[in-house]
Every structure is written in C-alpha cells, then in structure tokens.
Design a protein around this motif. Structure first.
Motif, PDB file in Angstrom:
ATOM      1  N   TYR A   1       0.618  -1.271   0.077  1.00  0.00           N
ATOM      2  CA  TYR A   1      -0.083  -0.124   0.023  1.00  0.00           C
ATOM      3  C   TYR A   1       0.810   1.080  -0.040  1.00  0.00           C
ATOM      4  CZ  TYR A   1      -3.453   3.525   1.604  1.00  0.00           C
ATOM      5  OH  TYR A   1      -4.563   4.166   1.748  1.00  0.00           O
TER       6      TYR A   1
ATOM      7  N   ILE B   1      -5.114   5.451   7.147  1.00  0.00           N
ATOM      8  CA  ILE B   1      -3.948   6.302   7.131  1.00  0.00           C
ATOM      9  C   ILE B   1      -2.649   6.147   7.333  1.00  0.00           C
ATOM     10  CG2 ILE B   1      -4.474   7.330   9.197  1.00  0.00           C
ATOM     11  CD1 ILE B   1      -3.639   9.775   6.493  1.00  0.00           C
ATOM     12  N   ASN B   2      -2.336   5.268   8.350  1.00  0.00           N
ATOM     13  CA  ASN B   2      -1.224   4.606   8.468  1.00  0.00           C
ATOM     14  C   ASN B   2      -0.732   3.391   8.203  1.00  0.00           C
ATOM     15  OD1 ASN B   2       1.568   5.309   9.570  1.00  0.00           O
ATOM     16  ND2 ASN B   2       1.088   4.674  11.666  1.00  0.00           N
TER      17      ASN B   2
ATOM     18  N   ARG C   1       0.352   2.239   5.121  1.00  0.00           N
ATOM     19  CA  ARG C   1       1.408   2.166   4.047  1.00  0.00           C
ATOM     20  C   ARG C   1       2.390   1.037   4.559  1.00  0.00           C
ATOM     21  NH1 ARG C   1       5.036   6.023   2.530  1.00  0.00           N
ATOM     22  NH2 ARG C   1       5.280   6.738   4.795  1.00  0.00           N
TER      23      ARG C   1
ATOM     24  N   ILE D   1      -6.845  14.240   2.531  1.00  0.00           N
ATOM     25  CA  ILE D   1      -7.082  12.866   2.909  1.00  0.00           C
ATOM     26  C   ILE D   1      -8.629  12.396   2.817  1.00  0.00           C
ATOM     27  CG2 ILE D   1      -4.769  11.934   3.792  1.00  0.00           C
ATOM     28  CD1 ILE D   1      -6.776  11.579   6.270  1.00  0.00           C
TER      29      ILE D   1
ATOM     30  N   LYS E   1      -4.550  10.044  -0.494  1.00  0.00           N
ATOM     31  CA  LYS E   1      -4.299   9.500   0.634  1.00  0.00           C
ATOM     32  C   LYS E   1      -2.781   9.050   0.437  1.00  0.00           C
ATOM     33  CE  LYS E   1      -7.238   7.690   3.328  1.00  0.00           C
ATOM     34  NZ  LYS E   1      -8.417   6.873   3.767  1.00  0.00           N
ATOM     35  N   ASN E   2      -2.881   7.721   0.064  1.00  0.00           N
ATOM     36  CA  ASN E   2      -1.405   7.078   0.215  1.00  0.00           C
ATOM     37  C   ASN E   2      -0.910   6.569  -1.270  1.00  0.00           C
ATOM     38  OD1 ASN E   2      -0.384   7.309   2.545  1.00  0.00           O
ATOM     39  ND2 ASN E   2      -2.131   5.912   3.504  1.00  0.00           N
ATOM     40  N   HIS E   3      -2.038   6.144  -2.299  1.00  0.00           N
ATOM     41  CA  HIS E   3      -1.380   5.454  -3.364  1.00  0.00           C
ATOM     42  C   HIS E   3      -0.529   6.449  -4.224  1.00  0.00           C
ATOM     43  CE1 HIS E   3      -3.634   1.842  -3.155  1.00  0.00           C
ATOM     44  NE2 HIS E   3      -4.609   2.372  -2.968  1.00  0.00           N
TER      45      HIS E   3
ATOM     46  N   ARG F   1       1.951   8.207  -3.277  1.00  0.00           N
ATOM     47  CA  ARG F   1       3.188   8.146  -2.985  1.00  0.00           C
ATOM     48  C   ARG F   1       4.255   7.138  -3.454  1.00  0.00           C
ATOM     49  NH1 ARG F   1       3.731   9.463   3.240  1.00  0.00           N
ATOM     50  NH2 ARG F   1       5.928   9.513   2.703  1.00  0.00           N
TER      51      ARG F   1
ATOM     52  N   ASP G   1       6.713  10.195  -4.227  1.00  0.00           N
ATOM     53  CA  ASP G   1       7.719  10.143  -3.330  1.00  0.00           C
ATOM     54  C   ASP G   1       8.963  10.597  -3.827  1.00  0.00           C
ATOM     55  OD1 ASP G   1       6.215   9.639  -0.741  1.00  0.00           O
ATOM     56  OD2 ASP G   1       6.879   7.687  -0.409  1.00  0.00           O
TER      57      ASP G   1
ATOM     58  N   TYR H   1      -0.412  15.583   5.940  1.00  0.00           N
ATOM     59  CA  TYR H   1      -1.744  14.799   6.004  1.00  0.00           C
ATOM     60  C   TYR H   1      -2.436  15.846   6.754  1.00  0.00           C
ATOM     61  CZ  TYR H   1       0.080  10.309   4.264  1.00  0.00           C
ATOM     62  OH  TYR H   1       0.693   9.454   3.734  1.00  0.00           O
TER      63      TYR H   1
END
Ligand SMILES: [Zn+2]
Length: 500
Positions: free
Chosen positions: A165, A205-206, A208, A307, A447-449, A451, A455, A463
């Motif tokens: 993730y 959210i956390n 990853r 997010i 949200k996270n995808h 990254r 990144d 966030y």
C-alpha cells in the motif's frame, strides 16, 4: 493435446456507505467495462491483476484464455441494485456462453457494498458456483482493504490479497493467483485455508507498507510464507467506511495442511491486534498544515494531502476547505488539484484559453463539507482529460477524467477535472502542461497511493484533517450495521487469540 480453458473476469468496487454519490452502471461504463476480446486490449501489458493473469496464462501453450467480463468503477457510494444485478447477469451469461471451463481467475476488490446487499462478492461467487459447479477451481485477487467474510471461503480457499500500500503488487498477486490455479488444475493439488476475522476496523491513513505497523505485519507474512507448509499469507486491513456486519480486518493463510495454516494465521492475527494502536494518527488542521508547509524550506515540493476527500477512498474530490486556504494564502508557486468540477470546466471551455472567467469552484457534490470558492481565473489550457499512468501504481493504465482545465487564480494554479480521481500519477498534471515538480506546495486530493509515483518528486507529505467522507476519525459516521463491539469505536478486551 486439448487445451485447458481458463476464464478471467474482474468486478471491482470499493463502496463507502456514507458517500453522497451512488455508484450506478454509468460509473462502471465510464471507468472500465470490457467484454470478451476487449479485455486483452484494455489490460495486456498493464501492471494490474488482469495483466498478471494474462502474462501467466498466455505463456502456457496448452492453456486457452477465455475472457469474460471486466467491470470497475471509481470508489464511491454503494453500488446500485440495478448496476450490480446487470453486471452479475452479464458475468453469468458470459460464463454460460463460455461452456466448459477448467478454471476461473477473478479479480475482486472485497469491499463492495450494494444498496441491498452487504457481501456482494460472496453472492457473486455463490452464483458463479451455480453455473460452473463446485469442482472447477477458482482463484481470486483481493484488495488489502477487503472486508473479507468467512462465507467467501465456502466458495474457494484461494484468495490472494495485495501486500503493498500503495498497491503496486496488483500484478504480482495476479501472477500468484494464476500460478496457483494452474498448479491446482494441472497437478490436481488441493490446499487448505485458515481465516481469522478480527474485531477491528483500523483507519487506512497509517497503513502504508513502506513503514509503520502494516510494514511489520507484511514482513511477518513474508517470513511465514517461507515455511514449506505455507503457500500464501494475506493480511487484510479492511475498509472502515463500509457499514456492514463483515467490516474490518482479517488474515487468510493458504497452506498444505490445516494445523500449520491455523498456527500461522493465529500468529499474524495476534500481531495485528497487538499493533492496532499504531494505526491511529492525529492530524493537523488545514490551517496548521499550511502554516507548517510555509515554514519549511525544501528543494522539492511539499504536499498537503486532503485525505478526507481522497477520491480513491470514495471522496467526491470537490470539497473546498483546503482550496480556500490556498486561495486565501495566495502563495507563489502553489498548485491545487485535481478538483472535480465539470461545470467550471465547461465555463472555461466557453471562455477559451488565455481569457479570464469567474468561477464557483467545487462544493457542488459535497456542499456539506464546504461551499464553492469564488475566483476570477485565467484559463491556461484545456484537455479531454485522457492520460496514461507512468508511475508504478496501475502503470500504463488509460485514465479518462472526462475533461480537464488548467487555470490560475491569483498566484495559485489549479487543475480542474471532470470526475473524481485521486492525483495518484503525475501524468494527471503533465498531460495538460503542468509540471508538479516546479511548485513549492501542492494541495492534492490523495491519501497514500500517490506516494508510489510522487515520493521521488517531493520532499514531505503533510496529511491534513479537513472535513469529508474519508475522514480519518471514524466517530464522524453513524454506523447501523457493523458489529456492536469493534475497535477503535469500542475499546474492547480481546484475549481469545492470545491463548495460542
Ligand atoms: Zn486498497
């Protein structure tokens, strides 16, 4: 030698019980709806689950691929009864037309909710079994955020969850599912599954897998998979915005014998429960987040991630609190996007490139989370909104956001898009002439995808806690159907697993 026939199909939706937009059949037609041979051109050479199925199957001379139906829609509110029934019917009709099959590969999400159906993937598998019988092996891929139910296991034990993730291993899990299916067909192998549902629905959210508690869990899963008796170990974080009895986290282990599969599943489940508090994050407000971003001096852009309105978590992509902050701060070299606003795109089209236009931005689909923001903007570019992902997430997949406009309001550059879509790939910006790395602060509906691709391009992600359907704080939602005792809404004492 007579070829063995393997069917492939894809039915994908992540459904938010509290999101304002219901998912109708048009949403599937807009995102991806392919039948028969169309599936080859849509998914060959893509880093998706179906891309993985195809790569394994087409390398085998004695296998004939039978493409059935692929239907996917962007995460949003529950799928309408009508859309689900239509897709299920088409899927079953294609299966009937396919006549004899030796195996079936299905890419599912696992967190779909239909208006009048809590567990549609289970229903789909049940219906498929009525057509193809109980003897033909089925293997599926599932999202890490699947709300997997025990009843899914009644139809097949062979489910492969994503282990990353951002989900950059969709392709790999497609390959794993296809390889296992071939082994089961060709070598008449039979494996068992051990499944544990946990009384928890952690926010994502956390979650990853690069760092943090899910990273530790996946490391353990990989380690346990190296045992000779274990074929696959999946850890599902669940999707906490589905108001259904089977919501939440689970682990599923496929093994050669029940005793070892059970032991490994309990080990993973215990570990997951022990780490639960690490999934909770306290976020800064929009103003605090912006202040923090402005105080930093970085070489690469800083991202303020909205997010709560992330479209891939079912946000409408048009809430305005963070946009309002960008407009009010009016800092040079700042970019906001993609904001869902087909009406404003149309106004930009009418005004034409190079001209100024007054716009009421956003706040139309989800007015409860912020009213439209009025700006006078210059239209810098317009596009049809079609691009191909270049980053690792859903790489090479064609994306159509139904039109786009690149505008400038004061010092702030803004990307408008025609339908909700997370800014997960820089091509969303680049296709219309925006280079995201040329800005100091980016306000993204993500949200996270994102990254996976962003990144390397950015220095930091902040966030922020804005209002929206994908809020990190689950206490905002009026659940009716989830289990009465479930963490983090209830701080429950769960010791049963710890005995092992
Ligand atoms: Zn997911």
């Amino acid at each position: 030698m007579k070829k063995l026939r393997v069917g492939i199909a894809f039915f994908y939706h992540e459904s938010h019980s509290f999101a304002p937009l219901k998912t109708d059949i048009e949403a599937f037609y807009n995102e991806g709806y392919f039948k028969g041979d169309e599936i080859f051109s849509a998914y060959s050479a893509t880093k998706t689950e179906v891309g993985g199925f195809l790569d394994v199957l087409t390398k085998e001379e004695h296998i004939e691929v039978v493409p059935l139906l692929c239907a996917a829609a962007t995460p949003a509110g529950p799928v309408s009864n009508e859309a689900y029934q239509l897709i299920e019917k088409e899927m079953l009709t294609e299966l009937e037309k396919a006549d004899h099959l030796d195996g079936l590969l299905l890419a599912l999400h696992g967190a779909m909710v239909v208006e009048d159906l809590f567990d549609p993937e289970e229903k789909l598998l049940k219906e498929i079994r009525t057509v193809i019988g109980n003897d033909i092996p089925i293997a599926t891929t599932l999202d890490m955020h699947a709300n997997l139910s025990a009843r899914m296991l009644e139809h097949t034990p062979y489910h492969f969850g994503f282990k990353t993730y951002p989900h950059v291993d969709m392709y790999n899990q497609g390959v794993n599912a296809a390889k296992l299916l071939l082994e089961v067909i060709l070598e008449q192998k039979n494996y068992v599954a051990s499944f544990i549902k946990l009384p928890m629905m952690p926010p994502s959210i956390n979650m990853r897998t690069e760092e943090g508690p899910m990273h530790d869990l996946m490391e353990l899963a990989f380690q346990l998979e190296s045992e000779p008796s274990i074929i696959n170990a999946s850890v599902f974080g669940g999707f906490p915005y589905s108001d259904i009895p089977m919501v939440g986290a689970s682990v599923l282990v496929i093994g050669r014998d029940q005793t070892n599969a059970d032991r490994v599943a309990k080990n993973l489940a215990n570990q997951f429960w022990d780490l639960r508090n690490d999934f909770i994050m306290q976020l800064p407000t929009v103003k605090e987040g912006m202040k923090h971003a402005l105080s930093l001096k970085e070489q690469k852009p800083i991202v303020l991630a909205d997010i709560s309105d992330n479209p891939l978590s079912c946000g409408s992509g048009d809430t305005t609190l963070l946009l309002e902050e960008f407009i009010s701060v009016n800092h040079p070299h700042t970019l906001f996007g993609g904001l869902t606003d087909p009406e404003s795109i149309e106004r930009c089209r009418m005004a034409g490139v190079g001209n100024e236009v007054m716009l009421d931005l956003g706040g139309k689909i989800s007015p409860d989370f912020g009213r439209p923001v009025q700006v006078i903007a210059k239209v810098l570019a317009l596009s049809d909104g079609v691009f191909y992902n270049s980053g690792p997430f859903n790489q090479h997949l064609r994306v159509d956001v139904k039109g786009a406009a690149y505008i400038r309001a004061g010092e702030v550059d803004i990307l408008l898009i025609g339908r909700p879509m997370s800014a997960n790939d820089p091509e969303m910006f680049r296709h219309i002439g925006i280079e995201p790395t040329s800005y100091t602060i980016l306000g993204l509906k993500v949200k996270n995808h994102f990254r996976a691709a962003f990144d390397p391009l950015i220095s930091k992600v902040i966030y922020v806690d804005a209002p929206g359907v994908a809020s990190n704080d689950l206490k905002h939602f009026s659940y009716k159907n989830i289990p009465e005792k479930i963490w983090p809404l209830k701080d429950i004492d769960y010791t049963e697993l710890m005995e092992v």
